[in-house]
Design a protein around this motif. Structure first.
Motif, PDB file in Angstrom:
ATOM      1  N   SER A  16       0.829  -1.207   0.000  1.00 50.95           N
ATOM      2  CA  SER A  16       0.000   0.000   0.000  1.00 50.95           C
ATOM      3  C   SER A  16       0.862   1.255   0.000  1.00 50.95           C
ATOM      4  CB  SER A  16      -0.934   0.006   1.213  1.00 50.95           C
ATOM      5  OG  SER A  16      -0.212   0.136   2.427  1.00 50.95           O
ATOM      6  N   SER A  18       3.946   1.653  -1.179  1.00 50.43           N
ATOM      7  CA  SER A  18       4.549   1.837  -2.499  1.00 50.43           C
ATOM      8  C   SER A  18       3.510   2.356  -3.489  1.00 50.43           C
ATOM      9  CB  SER A  18       5.136   0.513  -3.002  1.00 50.43           C
ATOM     10  OG  SER A  18       6.189   0.088  -2.167  1.00 50.43           O
ATOM     11  N   GLY A  19       2.304   1.799  -3.415  1.00 47.91           N
ATOM     12  CA  GLY A  19       1.244   2.249  -4.302  1.00 47.91           C
ATOM     13  C   GLY A  19       0.910   3.718  -4.098  1.00 47.91           C
ATOM     14  N   TYR A  22       3.692   5.953  -5.666  1.00 47.44           N
ATOM     15  CA  TYR A  22       3.929   6.012  -7.104  1.00 47.44           C
ATOM     16  C   TYR A  22       2.667   6.105  -7.958  1.00 47.44           C
ATOM     17  CZ  TYR A  22       8.603   4.661  -5.637  1.00 47.44           C
ATOM     18  OH  TYR A  22       9.826   4.630  -5.034  1.00 47.44           O
ATOM     19  N   SER A  23       1.504   5.805  -7.402  1.00 46.01           N
ATOM     20  CA  SER A  23       0.283   5.822  -8.210  1.00 46.01           C
ATOM     21  C   SER A  23      -0.203   7.244  -8.456  1.00 46.01           C
ATOM     22  CB  SER A  23      -0.829   5.026  -7.513  1.00 46.01           C
ATOM     23  OG  SER A  23      -0.495   3.664  -7.464  1.00 46.01           O
ATOM     24  N   LYS A  24      -0.776   7.443  -9.660  1.00 48.88           N
ATOM     25  CA  LYS A  24      -1.353   8.734 -10.023  1.00 48.88           C
ATOM     26  C   LYS A  24      -2.876   8.658 -10.123  1.00 48.88           C
ATOM     27  CE  LYS A  24       2.792  10.384 -10.441  1.00 48.88           C
ATOM     28  NZ  LYS A  24       3.346  11.254  -9.380  1.00 48.88           N
ATOM     29  N   ASP A  25      -3.403   7.467 -10.400  1.00 45.25           N
ATOM     30  CA  ASP A  25      -4.830   7.278 -10.568  1.00 45.25           C
ATOM     31  C   ASP A  25      -5.552   7.420  -9.223  1.00 45.25           C
ATOM     32  OD1 ASP A  25      -7.015   6.004 -12.559  1.00 45.25           O
ATOM     33  OD2 ASP A  25      -7.266   5.160 -10.557  1.00 45.25           O
ATOM     34  N   ASP A  28      -6.922   4.108  -7.814  1.00 41.47           N
ATOM     35  CA  ASP A  28      -5.874   3.252  -7.260  1.00 41.47           C
ATOM     36  C   ASP A  28      -5.414   3.777  -5.908  1.00 41.47           C
ATOM     37  OD1 ASP A  28      -5.872   1.471  -9.331  1.00 41.47           O
ATOM     38  OD2 ASP A  28      -4.203   2.398 -10.406  1.00 41.47           O
ATOM     39  N   ILE A  29      -5.317   5.086  -5.781  1.00 41.41           N
ATOM     40  CA  ILE A  29      -4.891   5.678  -4.513  1.00 41.41           C
ATOM     41  C   ILE A  29      -5.871   5.329  -3.404  1.00 41.41           C
ATOM     42  CG2 ILE A  29      -4.613   7.879  -3.289  1.00 41.41           C
ATOM     43  CD1 ILE A  29      -3.386   8.998  -5.888  1.00 41.41           C
ATOM     44  N   ARG A  31      -7.773   2.681  -3.296  1.00 40.90           N
ATOM     45  CA  ARG A  31      -7.613   1.241  -2.993  1.00 40.90           C
ATOM     46  C   ARG A  31      -6.390   1.006  -2.105  1.00 40.90           C
ATOM     47  NH1 ARG A  31      -8.714   1.096  -8.697  1.00 40.90           N
ATOM     48  NH2 ARG A  31     -10.889   0.492  -9.086  1.00 40.90           N
ATOM     49  N   PHE A  32      -5.309   1.715  -2.382  1.00 41.37           N
ATOM     50  CA  PHE A  32      -4.109   1.532  -1.567  1.00 41.37           C
ATOM     51  C   PHE A  32      -4.319   2.066  -0.146  1.00 41.37           C
ATOM     52  CE2 PHE A  32      -1.792   1.351  -5.749  1.00 41.37           C
ATOM     53  CZ  PHE A  32      -1.388   0.025  -5.613  1.00 41.37           C
TER      54      PHE A  32
END
Length: 205
Positions: A16, A18-19, A22-25, A28-29, A31-32
């Protein structure tokens, strides 16, 4: 030894974190963030930690998740090893603690010895790099690497600190009650085996 539920929770937390780094969506953010919440709930459910306390620890982590580093100084005087008595549990361990930003491993070891025991030392060599999860310590929220650095005693006088209430040297056959969250008897016995030997293999894992 590592408990499976704790290992899973740490892995979920690492994924979570790491997500989130690095995540932009935006989906997804979210969810992490849910994964991070789940990892905290697992730790709180199976330990005596308060959920909000666990969340604070996990949320304060940023970027790619890596193990924390615990540095312990190994100081021999003839056949005895330097130990300090922790105020937090009234048990004994090697001088040391979390590695401070801006200091090298050896600088951390020297600093911890002086602060916790009053003695002045200089670093000699690394004796061990251990994964805390692979040894019989109590469970901990963090995944921790333990570095044991042998240091030579060069001065100072015994002096307790804000964290320690007593200082002493102990032989391998007369060890005091140990703070097993920080050190185990098996680890100490391995370190005693290195005392006085010029060429020793670094212990790892």
């Amino acid at each position: 030894m590592s408990l499976k539920w704790l290992e899973w929770a740490q892995q979920i937390q690492a994924i979570s974190q790491s997500g989130l780094a690095y995540s932009k969506d935006v989906y997804d953010i979210e969810r992490f963030k849910e994964l991070r919440e789940l990892s905290a709930e697992i730790v709180a459910e199976f330990s005596n930690k308060n959920l909000e306390e666990v969340k604070k620890v996990f949320i304060n982590e940023e970027g790619y998740q890596t193990p924390k580093v615990d540095i312990r100084a190994v100081v021999f005087k003839e056949d005895k090893i330097l130990m300090v008595k922790e105020k937090s549990d009234n048990c004994w361990t090697l001088p040391g603690g979390w590695a401070d930003i801006g200091l090298s491993p050896s600088q951390n070891a020297v600093k911890e010895v002086e602060e916790e025991s009053g003695y002045i030392v200089k670093p000699k060599r690394v004796l061990a790099v251990l994964d805390r999860n692979m040894h019989p310590h109590p469970p901990n929220i963090h995944h921790i690497y333990k570095l044991f650095i042998e240091c030579e005693l060069i001065g100072g006088t015994p002096k307790p600190s804000v964290e320690t209430s007593d200082v002493g040297f102990f032989s391998k056959d007369s060890l005091p009650p140990l703070s097993i969250g920080r050190i185990t008897e098996a680890q100490l016995q391995k370190l005693f085996e290195c005392n006085g030997k010029e060429n020793v293999e670094v212990l790892f894992d």
